[in-house]
Scaffold this motif. Structure first.
Motif, PDB file in Angstrom:
ATOM      1  N   PHE A  26      -9.317   7.343  -3.063  1.00 37.12           N
ATOM      2  CA  PHE A  26     -10.659   7.065  -2.070  1.00 37.12           C
ATOM      3  C   PHE A  26     -10.127   8.307  -1.091  1.00 37.12           C
ATOM      4  O   PHE A  26      -8.652   8.216  -1.560  1.00 37.12           O
ATOM      5  N   GLY A  27     -11.436   8.374  -0.949  1.00 36.54           N
ATOM      6  CA  GLY A  27     -11.407  10.042   0.134  1.00 36.54           C
ATOM      7  C   GLY A  27     -10.233   9.953   1.168  1.00 36.54           C
ATOM      8  O   GLY A  27     -10.545   8.998   1.649  1.00 36.54           O
ATOM      9  N   ASP A  28     -10.080  10.530   1.615  1.00 42.73           N
ATOM     10  CA  ASP A  28      -9.860  10.492   3.519  1.00 42.73           C
ATOM     11  C   ASP A  28      -9.962  11.729   3.557  1.00 42.73           C
ATOM     12  O   ASP A  28      -9.742  13.071   4.231  1.00 42.73           O
ATOM     13  N   PRO A  29     -11.269  11.483   4.946  1.00 45.71           N
ATOM     14  CA  PRO A  29     -11.139  10.308   5.531  1.00 45.71           C
ATOM     15  C   PRO A  29     -12.672   9.566   5.389  1.00 45.71           C
ATOM     16  O   PRO A  29     -13.275   8.813   6.188  1.00 45.71           O
ATOM     17  N   GLU A  30     -12.663   9.623   3.878  1.00 45.47           N
ATOM     18  CA  GLU A  30     -14.533   8.995   3.506  1.00 45.47           C
ATOM     19  C   GLU A  30     -13.680   7.274   3.702  1.00 45.47           C
ATOM     20  O   GLU A  30     -14.891   6.797   4.168  1.00 45.47           O
TER      21      GLU A  30
ATOM     22  N   ILE B  21       0.874  -1.270  -0.113  1.00 43.22           N
ATOM     23  CA  ILE B  21       0.220  -0.445  -0.024  1.00 43.22           C
ATOM     24  C   ILE B  21       0.722   1.549  -0.087  1.00 43.22           C
ATOM     25  O   ILE B  21       1.747   1.629   0.688  1.00 43.22           O
ATOM     26  N   ILE B  22       0.411   2.493  -1.014  1.00 39.81           N
ATOM     27  CA  ILE B  22       1.662   3.720  -1.276  1.00 39.81           C
ATOM     28  C   ILE B  22       0.594   4.184  -0.883  1.00 39.81           C
ATOM     29  O   ILE B  22      -0.443   4.914  -0.444  1.00 39.81           O
ATOM     30  N   GLY B  23       1.264   5.068   0.867  1.00 39.52           N
ATOM     31  CA  GLY B  23       0.923   6.388   1.272  1.00 39.52           C
ATOM     32  C   GLY B  23       0.864   5.816   2.916  1.00 39.52           C
ATOM     33  O   GLY B  23       1.476   5.408   3.489  1.00 39.52           O
ATOM     34  N   ASN B  24       0.377   7.006   3.416  1.00 38.08           N
ATOM     35  CA  ASN B  24       1.166   6.938   5.057  1.00 38.08           C
ATOM     36  C   ASN B  24      -0.611   7.793   6.044  1.00 38.08           C
ATOM     37  O   ASN B  24       0.068   8.079   6.818  1.00 38.08           O
ATOM     38  N   GLY B  25      -1.163   7.901   5.224  1.00 34.02           N
ATOM     39  CA  GLY B  25      -2.282   8.388   6.385  1.00 34.02           C
ATOM     40  C   GLY B  25      -3.599   7.472   6.944  1.00 34.02           C
ATOM     41  O   GLY B  25      -2.508   6.328   6.620  1.00 34.02           O
TER      42      GLY B  25
END
Ligand code: AMP
Ligand code: GLY
Length: 456
Positions: free
Chosen positions: A319-323, A30-34
């Motif tokens: 994907f939305g963050d935080p959705e 998974i790419i990202g850190n949120g």
């Protein structure tokens, strides 16, 4: 348990079967850190088809639910190398920046499977001019707009359109490119618009993102997020959600990345959802195909529900963050099946996703000062106590480990997410969990999901 030979025998016996199995079990990156990426890791971990999950670069939460890899989300060559060396079976891209840099194209060139749109298709988010032109061409409802390259032309347009009306200027000024959510100025007065043009186009506050500027009609209404997964041939709409972008209660204060979300939202009922599928999602996917930029991944329509019907404010291509957090909490199906079917373009062959009927809400806890300047490194307590509550999961966003302690490492720190039989029950459970979590300066909005309650 203590019977050593039995144990040993059991292990030996298992290992034969296990080896055979492991060849089929997947390794996922998974790419990202949120918070979005933590939610993805948490959900993917529930799949019996997965043996290892890596998150690059991840946070303290993904370090628990998966394995962190110290590669930044924008370091495309290092991500490709890692995926090749580790023989990653499937990569999932969280944020927009690597998509706009062409991470999907780079992986595909090496025959690596990756979930997300190509660089060309990601322009739907990375270029607002591209997005608006496509919407116009596909006859998808959106705010009227004009594109400008020259700031003088843009200023002349504003002055000509609202002559002598200093206090009324219902427009929105937008930089074309990615500007971390800051390149959009919703204007009230004429001077707001002129200043926005100056900042974006003359002073170049967002660099190249300001090469072109859009001036569009300001729309009024409730906002909603309608996300869909598509392989370019089949569209799987996800239940509608609502984000809370302004920092403070009652939608006041500066804009943020999103202070909370809930799902499903009653502001989009079944009839409206069917209308959005027909008039927004389907024509967009068709138009992308016609333009030889077939779209695969998450198509996220940011909508304004105006008195004359829903209109697209923007598209996001992930994907939305935080959705993502409340959405995935409600997903009962194996997400790996869905992601894989999208990559393999056989989304039409699998069963539609099954959702928990209970609503869910995510309350974002933020650092003191966010969305302005804030300090990092403050120790957080109470996450385990919050997680231990029924139907609660604390998704980490800006956190990291410092020795054994979890400390703050960003503006949006945690996404405390809960389910309940009703939206009110989910809200109560989420805020009960929030109260267990403490750090110096930590805060949150108190009214996440109240827009739904106002309707009922
Ligand atoms: P965008 O990045 O285009 O979604 O814009 C960010 C936010 O600005 C949206 O969530 C809306 O709150 C607001 N916004 C964008 N475009 C408009 C518009 N045409 N009318 C009113 N508000 C808008
Ligand atoms: N929730 C807004 C976004 O992800 O852009």
């Amino acid at each position: 348990m203590s019977d050593y030979p039995y144990n040993r025998q059991l292990v030996l016996f298992r290992s034969g079967v296990w080896d055979q199995w492991t060849t089929d079990l997947m390794k996922i990156l998974i790419i990202g850190n949120g918070g979005r990426e933590h939610a993805l890791a948490w959900k993917i971990k529930q799949s019996p088809r997965v043996k290892r999950i890596f998150v690059a670069p991840g946070n303290a939460g993904t370090a628990r639910d998966a394995e962190n890899v110290p590669i930044q989300a924008e370091d495309v060559p290092a991500l490709v190398k890692f995926a090749k060396d580790e023989r990653i079976d499937l990569t999932v891209v969280g944020p927009e920046a690597p998509l706009a840099l062409g991470v999907v194209d780079a992986f595909q060139a090496q025959n690596l499977r990756i979930f997300g749109p190509t660089q060309a298709a990601a322009q739907l988010e990375s270029s607002k001019v591209f997005c608006k032109s496509l919407l116009r061409q596909a006859d998808v409802p959106t705010a009227d707009f004009q594109v400008f390259r020259d700031p003088d032309d843009a200023m002349r347009f504003i002055k000509g359109r609202f002559p002598g009306e200093r206090d009324r200027c219902p427009v929105v000024v937008k930089a074309d490119g990615l500007a971390a959510g800051k390149g959009v100025v919703v204007c009230k007065r004429r001077d707001d618009a002129l200043e926005a043009i100056d900042r974006i186009s003359r002073r170049r506050e967002f660099g190249k993102a300001g090469n072109q500027i859009i001036i569009e009609e300001r729309l009024e209404g409730q906002e909603a997020s309608v996300l869909a997964i598509t392989d370019g041939q089949t569209i799987v709409p996800l239940p509608p959600a609502q984000d809370h972008k302004p920092a403070f209660d009652g939608d006041t204060g500066p804009n943020t990345g999103g202070m909370g979300a809930y799902c499903p939202t009653p502001v989009v009922d079944d009839d409206m959802m069917a209308w959005i599928e027909e008039h927004v999602l389907v024509p967009t996917v068709h138009a992308m195909k016609r333009n030889r930029k077939p779209f695969r991944g998450v198509l996220y329509a940011g909508l304004m529900l105006t008195p004359t019907g829903p209109k697209v404010l923007e598209y996001n291509v992930r994907f939305g963050d935080p959705e993502c957090q409340p959405l995935l909490m409600r997903l009962k199906s194996d997400i790996v099946d869905i992601l894989e079917a999208t990559v393999d373009m056989r989304l039409g062959e699998i069963d539609p996703p099954v959702w928990d009927p209970r609503p869910s809400i995510c309350v974002v806890m933020a650092s003191q000062g966010y969305p302005g300047e804030y300090e990092k490194g403050r120790p957080i307590t109470g996450i385990d106590a919050a997680d231990a509550l029924e139907d609660v999961k604390v998704f980490h966003a800006g956190t990291r480990m410092e020795g054994d302690a979890i400390v703050t490492d960003g503006g949006r720190v945690l996404g405390v997410t809960a389910m309940g039989n009703t939206i009110s029950a989910a809200k109560l459970q989420a805020y009960t969990a929030v109260q267990k979590v403490r750090w110096s300066g930590g805060w949150c909005r108190k009214d996440i999901s109240d827009k739904a309650l106002q309707l009922s």
